[in-house]
Scaffold this motif. Structure first.
Motif, PDB file in Angstrom:
ATOM      1  N   TYR A  91      11.949   2.476  -4.978  1.00  0.00           N
ATOM      2  CA  TYR A  91      12.548   2.647  -6.304  1.00  0.00           C
ATOM      3  C   TYR A  91      11.668   3.472  -7.234  1.00  0.00           C
ATOM      4  CZ  TYR A  91       9.530  -1.022  -8.279  1.00  0.00           C
ATOM      5  OH  TYR A  91       8.464  -1.758  -8.721  1.00  0.00           O
ATOM      6  N   MET A  92      10.375   3.602  -6.910  1.00  0.00           N
ATOM      7  CA  MET A  92       9.500   4.453  -7.710  1.00  0.00           C
ATOM      8  C   MET A  92       9.422   5.876  -7.149  1.00  0.00           C
ATOM      9  SD  MET A  92       6.456   1.756  -8.549  1.00  0.00           S
ATOM     10  CE  MET A  92       5.585   2.739  -9.745  1.00  0.00           C
ATOM     11  N   ARG A  93       9.728   6.009  -5.831  1.00  0.00           N
ATOM     12  CA  ARG A  93       9.633   7.328  -5.192  1.00  0.00           C
ATOM     13  C   ARG A  93      10.828   8.220  -5.482  1.00  0.00           C
ATOM     14  NH1 ARG A  93       7.863   4.592  -0.038  1.00  0.00           N
ATOM     15  NH2 ARG A  93      10.069   4.706   0.491  1.00  0.00           N
ATOM     16  N   ILE A  94      12.000   7.628  -5.623  1.00  0.00           N
ATOM     17  CA  ILE A  94      13.191   8.473  -5.790  1.00  0.00           C
ATOM     18  C   ILE A  94      13.223   9.077  -7.192  1.00  0.00           C
ATOM     19  CG2 ILE A  94      14.561   7.292  -4.028  1.00  0.00           C
ATOM     20  CD1 ILE A  94      15.927   5.733  -6.223  1.00  0.00           C
ATOM     21  N   PRO A  95      13.754  10.286  -7.312  1.00  0.00           N
ATOM     22  CA  PRO A  95      13.746  10.948  -8.615  1.00  0.00           C
ATOM     23  C   PRO A  95      14.689  10.276  -9.597  1.00  0.00           C
ATOM     24  CG  PRO A  95      14.932  12.272  -7.021  1.00  0.00           C
ATOM     25  CD  PRO A  95      14.334  11.135  -6.270  1.00  0.00           C
ATOM     26  N   LYS A  96      14.254  10.214 -10.822  1.00  0.00           N
ATOM     27  CA  LYS A  96      15.077   9.654 -11.888  1.00  0.00           C
ATOM     28  C   LYS A  96      15.410  10.784 -12.834  1.00  0.00           C
ATOM     29  CE  LYS A  96      12.667   5.519 -11.026  1.00  0.00           C
ATOM     30  NZ  LYS A  96      12.211   6.042  -9.740  1.00  0.00           N
ATOM     31  N   ASN A 139       0.799  -1.217   0.000  1.00  0.00           N
ATOM     32  CA  ASN A 139       0.000   0.000   0.000  1.00  0.00           C
ATOM     33  C   ASN A 139       0.839   1.279   0.000  1.00  0.00           C
ATOM     34  OD1 ASN A 139      -2.675   0.833  -0.284  1.00  0.00           O
ATOM     35  ND2 ASN A 139      -2.737   1.579   1.815  1.00  0.00           N
ATOM     36  N   ASN A 140       2.158   1.176  -0.079  1.00  0.00           N
ATOM     37  CA  ASN A 140       3.007   2.358  -0.228  1.00  0.00           C
ATOM     38  C   ASN A 140       3.636   2.304  -1.615  1.00  0.00           C
ATOM     39  OD1 ASN A 140       2.567   3.044   2.423  1.00  0.00           O
ATOM     40  ND2 ASN A 140       4.411   2.045   3.157  1.00  0.00           N
ATOM     41  N   LEU A 141       3.967   3.474  -2.118  1.00  0.00           N
ATOM     42  CA  LEU A 141       4.700   3.504  -3.376  1.00  0.00           C
ATOM     43  C   LEU A 141       6.124   3.051  -3.066  1.00  0.00           C
ATOM     44  CD1 LEU A 141       4.089   4.348  -6.310  1.00  0.00           C
ATOM     45  CD2 LEU A 141       5.154   6.514  -5.808  1.00  0.00           C
TER      46      LEU A 141
END
Length: 150
Positions: free
Chosen positions: A58-63, A53-55
């Motif tokens: 690896y999807m939260r950090i900026p790319k 239920n959390n993002l």
């Protein structure tokens, strides 16, 4: 020693853990999986990085930005001291470097760069060698050698 007293050496045979074979085995009832839930089911569990239920991180950090590493050219490096030790005179080519054992493994296919570690006393002709450091090129010229490119 006869067939009736043959035994494996100590530590050679380890009893396997027989899961889900009754209370007496010590691994009965839930068979070491706790009570119900996703991780108790056959084929159950979550993928690596799943955060429930959390993002995921690896999807939260900026790319952002650009990495040139897939396009970076890496060279097989050969020092002048190694060349001096293996070559008496004549030409220095990729084939001869491989033959004399200065290039092995993946380095046989990489472009070659000559480094100025050590001194060069013999006049050698370098044929189709991709790169030289400035000081290596000067050392070759000083020794009376030549650098021939394609």
């Amino acid at each position: 020693m006869t067939l009736n007293n043959l035994k494996s050496p100590k530590g050679a045979h380890k009893n396997i853990k027989r899961i889900g074979r009754g209370q007496g085995s010590g691994q009965g009832q839930q068979a070491g999986k706790g009570h119900k839930g996703q991780k108790a089911r056959a084929g159950g569990g979550v993928r690596t990085g799943f955060e429930g239920n959390n993002l995921p991180l690896y999807m939260r950090i900026p790319k952002k930005g650009f990495s040139n590493s897939p396009f970076k050219v890496s060279y097989a490096e050969v020092s002048l001291s190694a060349i001096e030790a293996k070559f008496d005179s004549g030409e220095v080519t990729r084939e001869l470097l491989v033959e004399k054992g200065l290039l092995n493994g993946i380095n046989k296919r990489k472009p070659i760069k000559v480094l100025a570690n050590g001194e060069l006393k013999t006049a050698l002709t370098f044929v189709n060698i991709d790169k030289f450091t400035k000081s290596a090129a000067e050392a070759v010229a000083k020794a009376g050698g030549k650098i021939e490119t394609k």
